[in-house]
Enzyme design. Structure first.
Site, PDB file in Angstrom:
ATOM      1  N   ARG B  72      52.230  12.794 -23.427  1.00 29.16           N
ATOM      2  CA  ARG B  72      53.587  13.060 -23.902  1.00 29.16           C
ATOM      3  C   ARG B  72      53.676  13.059 -25.428  1.00 29.16           C
ATOM      4  NH1 ARG B  72      56.838  15.076 -19.969  1.00 29.16           N
ATOM      5  NH2 ARG B  72      56.821  13.780 -18.113  1.00 29.16           N
ATOM      6  N   LYS B 178      46.537   4.496  -6.797  1.00 28.56           N
ATOM      7  CA  LYS B 178      47.493   3.737  -6.018  1.00 28.56           C
ATOM      8  C   LYS B 178      48.679   3.366  -6.909  1.00 28.56           C
ATOM      9  CE  LYS B 178      45.643  -0.931  -6.796  1.00 28.56           C
ATOM     10  NZ  LYS B 178      46.742  -1.723  -7.270  1.00 28.56           N
ATOM     11  N   HIS B 208      39.372   1.747  -7.158  1.00 29.50           N
ATOM     12  CA  HIS B 208      38.164   1.509  -7.968  1.00 29.50           C
ATOM     13  C   HIS B 208      37.258   0.444  -7.360  1.00 29.50           C
ATOM     14  CE1 HIS B 208      40.675  -1.762  -9.588  1.00 29.50           C
ATOM     15  NE2 HIS B 208      39.538  -2.344  -9.882  1.00 29.50           N
ATOM     16  N   GLU B 246      42.739 -13.554  -8.633  1.00 29.14           N
ATOM     17  CA  GLU B 246      42.846 -13.189 -10.041  1.00 29.14           C
ATOM     18  C   GLU B 246      43.315 -14.411 -10.815  1.00 29.14           C
ATOM     19  OE1 GLU B 246      44.335  -8.860 -10.662  1.00 29.14           O
ATOM     20  OE2 GLU B 246      45.440  -9.674  -8.975  1.00 29.14           O
ATOM     21  N   HIS B 270      42.897  -2.607  -1.594  1.00 31.29           N
ATOM     22  CA  HIS B 270      41.578  -3.223  -1.798  1.00 31.29           C
ATOM     23  C   HIS B 270      41.139  -4.038  -0.583  1.00 31.29           C
ATOM     24  CE1 HIS B 270      42.132  -1.933  -5.815  1.00 31.29           C
ATOM     25  NE2 HIS B 270      42.743  -3.002  -6.286  1.00 31.29           N
ATOM     26  N   LYS B 370      47.643 -14.221  -7.707  1.00 29.23           N
ATOM     27  CA  LYS B 370      47.553 -14.210  -9.169  1.00 29.23           C
ATOM     28  C   LYS B 370      47.629 -15.634  -9.680  1.00 29.23           C
ATOM     29  CE  LYS B 370      48.873  -9.611 -10.481  1.00 29.23           C
ATOM     30  NZ  LYS B 370      47.575  -9.373 -11.123  1.00 29.23           N
TER      31      LYS B 370
END
Lengths: 349, 530
Positions: B72, B178, B208, B246, B270, B370
């Site tokens: 952009r 995704k 990935h 994570e 995943h 998380k």
């Protein structure tokens, strides 16, 4: 690729049985060592390095311990002195450790000096020292007479013979000898050739240039191949590259449109640098594909599809450690090598 | 000089490259252009351009390869190249070399774009130029690195501009990131509308995780070894755990996360992909459709979860303030873009049952969160305990009697990240007069075993897409089957929203809410600690 290996402990041994005992003792010491780390033996292959002088023995030991972390091996370096009057077998047995972060990898190194008559019976000395059920490579270091390397004893001892066809005085004679052995043994011989391995980046780059369908059509129009290498005559690598292209292209024997050039070596040692450039041209010489070594790179220039395209790949002529590690990545025979070396031997006549 | 020049007698066939046959490492696509929509974004600069440069450096890109970054912001080609050079140096896996970069940068363009026909004209023009001057021959890969809301307008715009067509002998492929929808209904709608523009064989849905070496090695481990597959079933496996942990929080993506949550962000893609790879039947071959067929069969065999059961089969959590890696971190509700009373889950634990001959009665426990103590993705295969301990009730064993329950079950741990590798836990006798048993680990570390740097997942996947190999990409039915499971859970959660006062229910830096431990303990099991 290589990682520094440190000698953990060395023992001296006399006679083959003492060599085995010394190695066991070293392992026991490691198990009971007080550093608190687990001692893990992991061995993926036996490598027997046959050497004809101290320099080669030192070189083989250094190379094989340097790649020990990637290919943990039992290394047996044999320096034969068949002309000595006195018969003896002396050995230094050592464990060499390569540290990889939290992990240690050990290489078992036996360096044998074999004097007198036993030097004619090396197989009987080596056989008991091999770890069973894992592959065995016999590395013929330097440029000894190949008659012993290709003896029935030697071939039956190992799964593969590693040699460097580029290390010998006459590439043509060496390639013919290898081709003859292939013909003689008909599928019962596996060779890892260091010179052939050194041509791999060239072969990949050349092959990739013809993968686009538009470029494949141009292959039909190829009318000449020129390969230049360093030295006073075409090198083994150059002949092997030529042999590969001729065989793959289906060029008729004796009708190969090949020009082999030799470029004088610079005054300073060029080490294993050998191939300088390669070019394929169509009959009108208008469209060409050229590969050449530049400073730290391989460059390919192609106008075979009409557009002028240059690709540059980082390329440092790999040292012997890197080449050997790469050879050992592939335990199996390279199916392209026998036809390439056979054709190269014919071209080099 | 030796001259043996003679005429050629037998030229190779026109469509064959005889020089490529037998080479062991040559995988190179046909000349093509990749258009990265969102080309000035974070993913492009951190991952995509460095991955493409690494492929160039490894000699894996075709001659004339062209990258058209469509963004952009208004910047020139040269400004873009300068910025990307710095990003490759900063984020790249391989060392930046001036000569390699110069060759790569020759094919690097930047254009501004809009989603409609006119807005895409600069892209179309750049593609035409690439075909004419760089020989890309009409072959294109479009990488949609754009917000989810922009995917369909962009696809429609490409169709309106005629950029979705594959002229004779050329290919047009599109890589979609995704999330593939928000639930089953929206996923179906997204797929339906994408199929209006592209054939399924043109669509590459990227996850990935599937590009990681260790995930691919899972298939080799299962089907390249004879000793594990006979044990890989309900007879010998007690249960399977898949953890994607994570240590970071939402890190500025609060607004996105408020919409997504852990179930949509991690489980639907995943974790479901990993579950499919662990649980699927042996492959008859490694063709893309065979691999994907087997994954879909496994996903279809997952027992449907009724929304009413969603609460009993799952645990939700949300992190509060705490300490991670020695640093104090805010709670989820303290993150920018997050509502003060948010009940969005940042942690999910759940159990699925697989109704097939292989896995009936062997549950799969799935967990993601998380702000957990460490970053770790792993698959744990816990085998059944020994049926009987011979080490009890014998006079000759005066000390250290070992009942059955004191012998730990064998574990096979497949670590996806970090420290990719495989660990087998088994029992061994502690040396000494007494009979004592302890578990020991046999470790296989991917990095130290091969000492060869693995390609980044994006390198692998971008190359696969250019080569037309969709094996490691999710097919439409995989995506919809995964949504079938997750949508039922979302429906159940929506019907029973948590009391905002119950959240947060775990401290950052812990392994999730205590309810998660209780959840698996009810089945007589415990979570493996990564």
């Amino acid at each position: 690729m290589s990682h520094a290996a440190f000698v953990v402990r060395t023992m001296h041994a006399s006679g083959p049985r003492d060599v085995g005992r010394s190695l066991d003792a070293l392992h026991q010491e490691m198990v009971h060592s007080a550093d608190g780390l687990p001692y893990v033996r992991l061995t993926v292959l036996n490598v027997v390095a046959a050497c004809i002088d101290d320099h080669d023995a030192e070189l083989a030991t250094n190379v094989l311990t340097s790649i020990g972390a990637r290919h943990p091996a039992r290394v047996i370096v044999i320096h034969a002195h068949p002309n000595d009057d006195e018969e003896s077998i002396e050995a230094d047995v050592s464990l060499q450790r390569t540290s990889l972060g939290k992990h240690d990898v050990y290489t078992e190194v036996m360096r044998l000096e074999v004097h007198g008559e036993p030097a004619y019976h090396l197989t009987s000395i080596v056989q008991p020292l091999l770890i069973p059920d894992i592959p065995t490579d016999l590395w013929v270091v330097g440029s000894p007479r190949l008659v012993q390397a290709f003896s029935d004893d030697a071939v039956s001892l190992c799964d593969r013979i590693i040699l460097d066809s580029g290390a010998f005085q006459s590439p043509a004679v060496t390639l013919r000898r290898i081709a003859t052995e292939y013909e003689h043994r008909r599928g019962r011989l596996t060779i890892g050739d260091i010179a052939w391995e050194r041509t791999r980046p060239w072969r990949e780059l050349i092959a990739q240039a013809f993968d686009p369908p538009a470029a494949r059509a141009w292959l039909q129009r190829v009318r000449s191949l020129r390969i230049d290498s360093l030295g006073d005559r075409p090198s083994a690598q150059a002949w092997l590259l030529a042999g590969w292209i001729a065989a793959r292209m289906g060029w008729a024997r004796g009708a190969e449109p090949i020009v082999m050039g030799a470029v004088p070596e610079p005054l300073e040692s060029s080490g294993p640098v050998c191939l300088v450039s390669m070019s394929l041209a169509a009959e009108d010489d208008i469209r060409m594909l050229e590969v050449e070594t530049l400073e730290g790179a391989l460059s390919i220039v192609s106008d075979v599809t009409g557009g002028h395209v240059r690709r540059t790949m980082p390329y440092r002529v790999p040292d012997l450690v890197t080449v050997m590690a790469r050879l050992m990545d592939e335990a199996r025979d390279d199916p392209l090598y026998p036809e390439a070396v056979t054709r190269a031997a014919a071209l080099a006549r | 000089m030796i001259d043996t020049a003679l005429p050629v007698s037998r030229p190779p066939e026109r469509d064959v490259n005889p020089l490529l046959e037998g080479l062991r490492e040559a995988r190179i696509p046909q000349p093509c252009a990749i258009v990265i929509f969102g080309g000035s974004g974070d993913l492009a600069k951190r991952k995509l351009i460095p991955a493409l440069y690494a492929l160039a450096s490894d000699g894996l890109l075709p001659p004339g390869f062209t990258v058209i970054a469509a963004g952009r912001t208004h910047i020139s080609d040269d400004e873009f190249r300068t910025a990307m050079r710095a990003d490759v140096a900063r984020y790249g896996r391989v060392e930046l070399r001036a000569d390699v970069w110069d060759g790569f940068a020759e094919g690097l363009r930047y254009v501004t774009f809009g989603h409609d026909h006119d807005g895409l004209e600069p892209v179309a023009r750049a593609l035409r130029e690439a075909d004419e001057t760089r020989g890309t021959a009409g072959n294109r890969v479009y990488y949609f690195s754009v917000p989810p809301s922009a995917v369909l307008p962009l696809a429609d715009g490409l169709a309106a501009a005629g950029l979705n067509h594959e002229p004779d002998g050329s290919f047009v492929r599109v890589i979609v990131e995704k999330p593939f929808g928000r639930d089953l209904a929206t996923a179906r709608e997204l797929n339906r509308r994408l199929h209006d523009v592209f054939g399924e064989d043109q669509i590459y849905r990227i996850d990935h995780y599937l590009g990681k070496e260790s995930v691919q090695n899972l298939l080799v481990f299962r089907f390249g070894n004879g000793i594990f597959e006979p044990l890989w079933n309900r007879q010998y496996v007690d249960h399977v755990q898949i953890t994607v942990a994570e240590s970071i929080g939402v890190e500025g993506r609060g607004a996105y996360y408020e919409e997504a949550g852990a179930l949509r962000d991690i489980v639907q893609n995943h974790i479901m992909q990993l579950a499919a790879l662990v649980g699927m039947e042996p492959l008859s071959n490694f063709r893309a459709e065979t691999v994907r067929d087997e994954k879909v069969k496994l996903l279809r065999a997952i027992r449907p979860i009724h929304p009413d059961d969603a609460l009993s089969l799952t645990v939700r959590g949300q992190y509060g303030p705490g300490w991670v890696d020695g640093e104090q971190v805010p709670g989820y509700r303290g993150e920018p873009g997050v509502a003060t009373g948010s009940v969005r889950e940042t942690f999910v634990a759940m159990k699925i049952d697989i109704d097939n001959w292989r896995w009936a009665g062997t549950p799969f426990y799935l967990r993601t969160g998380k702000a957990l103590p460490k970053r770790a993705t792993e698959i744990v295969i816990q085998f059944r305990r020994v049926p009987h301990s011979p080490f009890v009730g014998h006079a000759a064993l005066p000390a250290g009697l070992v009942p059955r329950d004191a012998i730990d079950p064998n574990l096979l741990v497949v670590r996806i990240q970090p420290d990719e590798g495989i660990t087998l836990r088994f029992s061994a006798k502690v040396p000494g007069q007494a009979l004592r048993i302890r578990t020991v680990n046999m470790d296989f570390m991917y990095g130290s075993a091969f000492l060869k740097e693995s390609p980044d997942a994006y390198e692998r996947l971008l190359l696969d897409c250019m080569l037309g190999d969709p094996t490691l990409f999710a097919r439409v039915d995989e995506v919809e089957e995964a949504w079938r499971i997750c949508t039922a859970i979302l429906d159940g959660w929506r019907a029973h929203p948590p009391d905002p006062a119950d959240f947060p229910n775990y401290e950052a830096g812990t392994w999730g809410p205590p309810e998660a431990d209780e959840f698996i303990r009810r089945d007589g099991r415990v979570w493996h600690r990564p």
